[in-house]
Structure formats: C-alpha cells, structure tokens
Enzyme design. Structure first.
Site, PDB file in Angstrom:
ATOM      1  N   ALA A  91       0.889  -1.203  -0.012  1.00 43.25           N
ATOM      2  CA  ALA A  91      -0.009  -0.031   0.127  1.00 43.25           C
ATOM      3  C   ALA A  91       0.892   1.080   0.095  1.00 43.25           C
ATOM      4  O   ALA A  91       2.012   1.343   0.024  1.00 43.25           O
ATOM      5  CB  ALA A  91      -0.776   0.027   1.256  1.00 43.25           C
ATOM      6  N   LYS A  92       0.261   2.344  -0.247  1.00 40.67           N
ATOM      7  CA  LYS A  92       1.184   3.668  -0.288  1.00 40.67           C
ATOM      8  C   LYS A  92      -0.029   4.743  -0.039  1.00 40.67           C
ATOM      9  O   LYS A  92      -1.194   4.686  -0.618  1.00 40.67           O
ATOM     10  CB  LYS A  92       1.872   3.867  -1.451  1.00 40.67           C
ATOM     11  CG  LYS A  92       3.141   4.551  -1.249  1.00 40.67           C
ATOM     12  CD  LYS A  92       4.392   3.998  -0.381  1.00 40.67           C
ATOM     13  CE  LYS A  92       5.613   4.528  -0.464  1.00 40.67           C
ATOM     14  NZ  LYS A  92       6.564   3.951   0.124  1.00 40.67           N
TER      15      LYS A  92
END
Length: 352
Positions: free
Chosen positions: A58-59
């Site tokens: 994720a980011k």
C-alpha cells in the site's frame, strides 16, 4: 480523502486484499498523484513478498505545497482512523516520524528513534542500500572499500546511504538534490554534507567546497555504484545506454523507466531490483526487535539485504535472466505459497 477546511487532498492505494492488513509509507509532496501512489503500492507488494512479510502493499500520497502543514497532517490522520486496522503507515518522502508518533505515547519504537543524529528509518534504508551495493560488487569480484559511489537525491535515504558507504571505505564522489549536484572525484566529506543538509535542506549543494553543477551531470559520471534516490523513472533508457557504472543500487522506489533494465542487463551492468535494495525500512519494522541496540539493528538489516541480493543474483545467473525477473519470480512464489492466489491474480500483481 479530502477536507477542504484543513486543506487535505490525499489518496491511499491498497494494492490487493490477499492479506487482511496492508502497509506503506505516506508521501507528502506538491505533485504526488494517484498513478504514482499506485505504482509505489505495487512496489510495496513486491517488497513485502521479498522480505517474507505477510502484508499487502500500500502507499499514501498527500498533495501539499503551502499552508498549515500541521492542520493537514492532523486531518489526514483523522481521516485514516476508520482504516487503522487494514492500513498501516509511517514516514516516506516529505514526512517524518514525528508526523506519526505523538509525544506522550511512551517510549518511541525503534523506527521512530534517532541514532547518531539521524533517523533510524533513514539509516536502516541506507544500510540496506549499502549492503545491496556491497553484495553486487562482491558478485563481480570487487569490494565496496575504495569503490566510487554517486547518489541521486541527498535526502533522508541518500544521506543514510552516503554515511554507510563512507564508513565502509567507499568514496562518495557525487550527490545531488533538486537544486544541483556536488562532485569531487577524490570523495566528498559526507559528514560535512550531512551537517549542511540539516542547515540548508536541499540547498546544501549551493554551500559546498566547490561550485554546484546541474543535477543531471551526476548520471554522466563514471562510478562503481550509482544510487538512484529520488522520484520514479529517473533512470531512463537513454541514460542506461550511456551510463558508466558497474552496479545500480536504488534507494528510491520504481527508479527504472520502461526498457531501462533490459538495456542495463545487455550492457553487463548489475541493476539491483529497487524493492530488494531499499528494503531496509521493512526490516526495521519487521525483522529486528524494538528493544534492539540501534547499531546492532543496522548491522542485522544490512546483512539481511546483502543476503537477499546475493541470492537474487545467483538465481538470475542460473536462470539467465535479469535480477529484476529473478526477484519478481521469487516474490511471486512466496505470495502464491502464502495465499493460494489464482494464477490470473498473480499475473496481474507481478507483471514487471
């Protein structure tokens, strides 16, 4: 996620749902966009799998150029509260541990601590990049001691990498920021550069012992190790065709533009997969205890990345493929084993 009152304009990308929890840093820049965040989230999927960690990639990206930064960060953390069980985040480009750890929360976790004047998150990634470069040079029958290193992006990770390499006896001959580059074939004074960075930020290059050059010149220098350490796609096909390096050991995520890896491989330049060389931050969170001595933790992290790069390069040689292809195959195999995901899902996640 938006809050017009506070000025919040942010996006979070969770790359897949094969694991119940995802993780990735928060990038805070004026021009960060959804496409960049999505690419970084995918890179985190590969990185977690390479490190044998059961998180989905994720980011997050927070678009911020001016205004009340504290209000934006507070609104961002409030907006994340409903997702705290499925998305874990921490510092990335443009953010710092203090944005995520409140005073009064008790003893700081290791990743939020400082050691010898620098943040452990920066030092851990830098130690990993140093380990990656050393493993790649060893694969070529060479040593890091005495080797020349050029570092694009003398930010947090770049400074950590420079310190680790210099202490190992390498010569850091060039560093760059958005404002230019400093070059010295005899080796820059890394300790002084770190002091200048604390005082001047990215403008440190304007205060060196010699006039600054254009930042693009860094890629034109011949050196043993190039460390791309800024934004995505900085190493283009054109640069790959003319670059005079033995090893590329990225500090940045997704630094290779489309086609660059094949060109580098064809020229015999060892291009280490970014999600392996810069995985030291993951190991800081997952592979060492919070109670660890900082110096010992950094040594452990460096060794873990060294071993991972060594393994990938051996497999690449055995399979007669690029290090990137070998690392992606290894990460895919881990995710398949851990999740039982269908081939079509894995095909989508690991198209390199």
């Amino acid at each position: 996620m938006r809050d017009e009152t506070a000025g919040l304009d942010a996006v979070v990308v969770i790359d897949h749902e094969l694991f119940p929890v995802s993780a990735g840093g928060t990038r805070m820049l004026p021009d960060v966009d959804t496409a960049e965040v999505a690419r970084l989230a995918r890179a985190m999927t590969w990185k977690f799998a390479a490190c044998r960690v059961r998180y989905a990639g994720a980011k997050a990206g927070v678009r911020f150029s001016s205004g009340d930064r504290a209000a934006v960060v507070a609104a961002y953390k409030e907006a994340l509260e409903p997702y705290q069980d499925v998305f874990l985040t921490g510092p990335d480009m443009g953010t710092a541990p203090d944005d995520f750890v409140e005073d009064g929360d008790g003893e700081r976790p290791l990743w939020a601590q400082s050691h010898e004047g620098m943040g452990m998150d920066d030092l851990a990634t830098g130690a990993g990049v140093k380990g990656a470069a050393e493993a790649a040079l060893a694969h070529l029958g060479r040593r890091l001691e005495g080797a020349t290193v050029a570092i694009e992006g003398f930010g947090k990770v770049g400074a950590g990498t420079a310190r680790a390499c210099a202490r190992a006896g390498a010569k850091v001959i060039a560093v760059s920021t958005v404002h230019g580059a400093l070059v010295d074939p005899d080796g820059l004074d890394v300790a002084r550069l770190i002091e200048l960075r604390a005082e001047q930020g990215d403008r440190l290059v304007e205060h060196g012992d010699s006039p600054s050059r254009s930042r693009e010149e860094l890629f034109e220098l011949g050196c043993d190790v190039l460390v791309p350490g800024a934004r995505p796609d900085s190493l283009t096909v054109e640069l790959a065709r003319r670059g005079r390096w033995a090893v590329v050991a990225p500090g940045a995520n997704v630094p290779y533009a489309a086609g660059a890896l094949d060109v580098l491989h064809g020229r015999g330049i060892l291009a280490i997969p970014d999600f392996v060389s810069n995985s030291g931050g993951v190991h800081l969170y997952e592979s060492v205890a919070d109670s660890s001595d900082p110096a010992e933790a950094l040594t452990t992290i460096e060794g873990l990345v060294y071993a991972a790069v060594e393994r990938v390069l051996v497999r690449a040689d055995e399979q007669r493929t690029t290090p990137m292809a070998a690392a992606l195959a290894e990460s895919r195999s881990y995710l398949e084993h851990e999740t039982g995901a269908e081939p079509a899902v894995l095909d989508e996640l690991f198209q390199g």
